[in-house]
Enzyme design. Structure first.
Site, short mmCIF file in Angstrom:
data_model
loop_
_atom_site.label_atom_id
_atom_site.label_comp_id
_atom_site.label_asym_id
_atom_site.label_seq_id
_atom_site.Cartn_x
_atom_site.Cartn_y
_atom_site.Cartn_z
N ASP A 17 0.82 -1.22 0.00
CA ASP A 17 0.00 0.00 0.00
C ASP A 17 0.85 1.26 0.00
O ASP A 17 0.68 2.15 -0.86
CB ASP A 17 -0.93 0.01 1.21
CG ASP A 17 -2.09 -0.96 1.06
OD1 ASP A 17 -1.91 -2.00 0.40
OD2 ASP A 17 -3.17 -0.68 1.60
N ARG A 96 0.07 4.08 17.44
CA ARG A 96 -0.21 5.12 16.44
C ARG A 96 0.17 6.53 16.89
O ARG A 96 0.80 7.27 16.12
CB ARG A 96 -1.69 5.06 16.01
CG ARG A 96 -2.08 3.80 15.24
CD ARG A 96 -1.06 3.45 14.17
NE ARG A 96 -1.49 2.34 13.32
CZ ARG A 96 -0.69 1.42 12.85
NH1 ARG A 96 0.60 1.45 13.15
NH2 ARG A 96 -1.14 0.46 12.07
N ASP A 125 -7.25 3.59 12.40
CA ASP A 125 -5.92 4.18 12.34
C ASP A 125 -5.90 5.55 11.68
O ASP A 125 -5.10 6.42 12.05
CB ASP A 125 -4.95 3.23 11.62
CG ASP A 125 -4.50 2.08 12.50
OD1 ASP A 125 -4.67 2.20 13.73
OD2 ASP A 125 -4.01 1.08 11.98
N SER A 181 -4.33 -9.15 6.50
CA SER A 181 -3.51 -7.98 6.78
C SER A 181 -2.85 -8.15 8.15
O SER A 181 -3.48 -8.63 9.09
CB SER A 181 -4.39 -6.74 6.75
OG SER A 181 -3.79 -5.66 7.39
#
Length: 416
Positions: A17, A96, A125, A181
């Site tokens: 990605d 994060r 996220d 993922s």
């Protein structure tokens, strides 16, 4: 050729990605600086650097933020006994804001107007990254390709991304053997999407990477002693071989290894995302699981009952704020201060056994303990008068007597 749009710092992982996003941002006219956070994941960072430069990044930052992740993000969560929806230890949610903080720092250092990330438009996220960016640098502009129609309409699925990658010479790391993922950091690894989106599907045997199958884990437990000061682990000792670890990062890595060896820290859950949908996630949080149980025990041993009740309510709100991306909000900052204040007397050592996917508490001791062995003993009266309990029970039963007396009257009237 697109008009020049300025400098953007991309939170880069080296995966499909963000590699495609790097090239796409260049096509849109941005000068791209790639930032890869070393937050404890297994990664060939030098290969990722070369890859980003080969794809056209002007500069690549690889920042090791593992130590600050443990000390400034994981430790407050341990102090809080933070759990989202009773089960999730918040491994991704804690990482994060740590990653995004460095992203903003690099953007300011480079004079970049923009930051970019590869989070999807359906997940948590995107919120976590952007709330941190806006909190720390209100004037920053965020480029989120997965929310831009010109991007997600061009790449509606994995096949289109793969085609784009092949066309632009981007190495493709995703293979049909891992159709889900993954996101890894020092605290945990998460698995979602692909075949896992059907919540009925059991996780394939080869999915787990941080922990062994408890069924094939060692037949002998590891017995550990974990020492806490102010609710933070400061030392771990293996009772078997005498090995000790004291620094935050070293201690945490060691606990990850021990817990992983014994299959500790696996969960498979359906959770409520902040954006409003339910999602299925599988998580491995080895060291975090040990510390959750150990801290819970030493806290109960040293903290006043009524303070602990209030603190549990604060921890519930803290966990929700962290999950939703509000680490840098004033309310979350306030809660962290309150929780830290509650931990001043949380000091002592917990002895526990790690075995076959479980954490077993064996004992505890503390110079700040509120446990009075003489007072609680069934063999010694101590400074306690059993006859006083009669009045205590009478006072507490008064409310119950009155409630049920009234209920009896209501029932008689209804029967007439």
């Amino acid at each position: 050729m697109a008009q020049p749009k300025g400098m953007v710092v991309l939170a880069y992982s080296g995966g499909l990605d963000t590699s495609c996003i790097l090239v796409w941002l260049k096509e849109q006219g941005y000068n791209v600086i790639a930032y890869l956070a070393n937050i404890g994941q297994k990664e060939d960072f030098e290969a990722a650097r070369k890859k980003a430069l080969a794809l056209g990044a002007k500069k690549v930052y690889i920042e090791d933020i593992s130590k600050e992740f443990v000390e400034e993000f994981i430790w407050p969560a341990v102090q809080a006994n933070a759990l989202y929806e009773d089960r999730y230890l918040l491994g991704t949610a804690l990482a994060r804001p740590c990653i995004a903080r460095k992203l903003v720092e690099i953007a300011q250092r480079e004079g970049a107007q923009y930051v970019a990330h590869g989070a999807t438009g359906k997940g948590n996220d995107q919120v976590r990254f952007e709330l941190t960016c806006y909190a720390l640098c209100p004037k920053i502009k965020v480029v989120a390709p997965w929310r831009l129609p010109e991007f997600y309409q061009r790449f509606p699925g994995r096949p289109e991304l793969m085609d784009y990658a092949k066309k632009h010479g981007i190495p493709v790391p995703v293979t049909p053997q891992t159709p889900w993922s993954m996101d890894e950091n020092l605290m945990h690894i998460s698995y979602e999407a692909g075949i896992l989106e059907n919540p009925k599907n059991q996780a394939p045997p080869g999915l787990y990477t941080k922990t062994r199958d408890p069924a094939t884990s060692p037949d002998t437990p590891d017995v550990l002693e974990i020492e806490f000061e102010r609710g933070v682990p400061v030392k771990v000792t293996n009772a078997g071989d005498g090995a000790t670890h004291c620094s935050a990062l070293e201690l945490f890595v060691y606990l990850n290894n021990v817990a992983g060896k014994h299959g500790v820290g696996r969960i498979d859950i359906v959770e409520n995302r902040f954006v409003g949908m339910k999602s299925r996630g599988i998580y491995e949080t080895p060291a975090g699981t040990i510390l959750y149980h150990a801290h819970l025990d030493i806290e109960a041993f040293t903290m006043d009952r009524e303070v602990r009740k209030i603190k549990q309510g604060l921890a519930l709100k803290f966990s929700e704020l962290v999950y939703n991306g509000f680490w840098h909000s004033p309310e979350c900052e306030f809660l962290r201060h309150c929780i830290a204040r509650s931990q001043e007397a949380v000091e002592g050592t917990v002895r526990l056994s790690i075995f076959k996917g479980q954490v077993y508490i064996l004992g505890r001791e503390s110079p700040r303990s509120l446990y009075n062995e003489e007072l609680v003993s069934m063999n010694v009266q101590g400074d306690y008068e059993p006859a006083d309990a009669t009045g205590f029970i009478n006072i507490n039963s008064l409310r119950l007597k009155e409630y049920h007396r009234l209920q009896s009257k209501v029932t008689v009237k209804q029967d007439e």
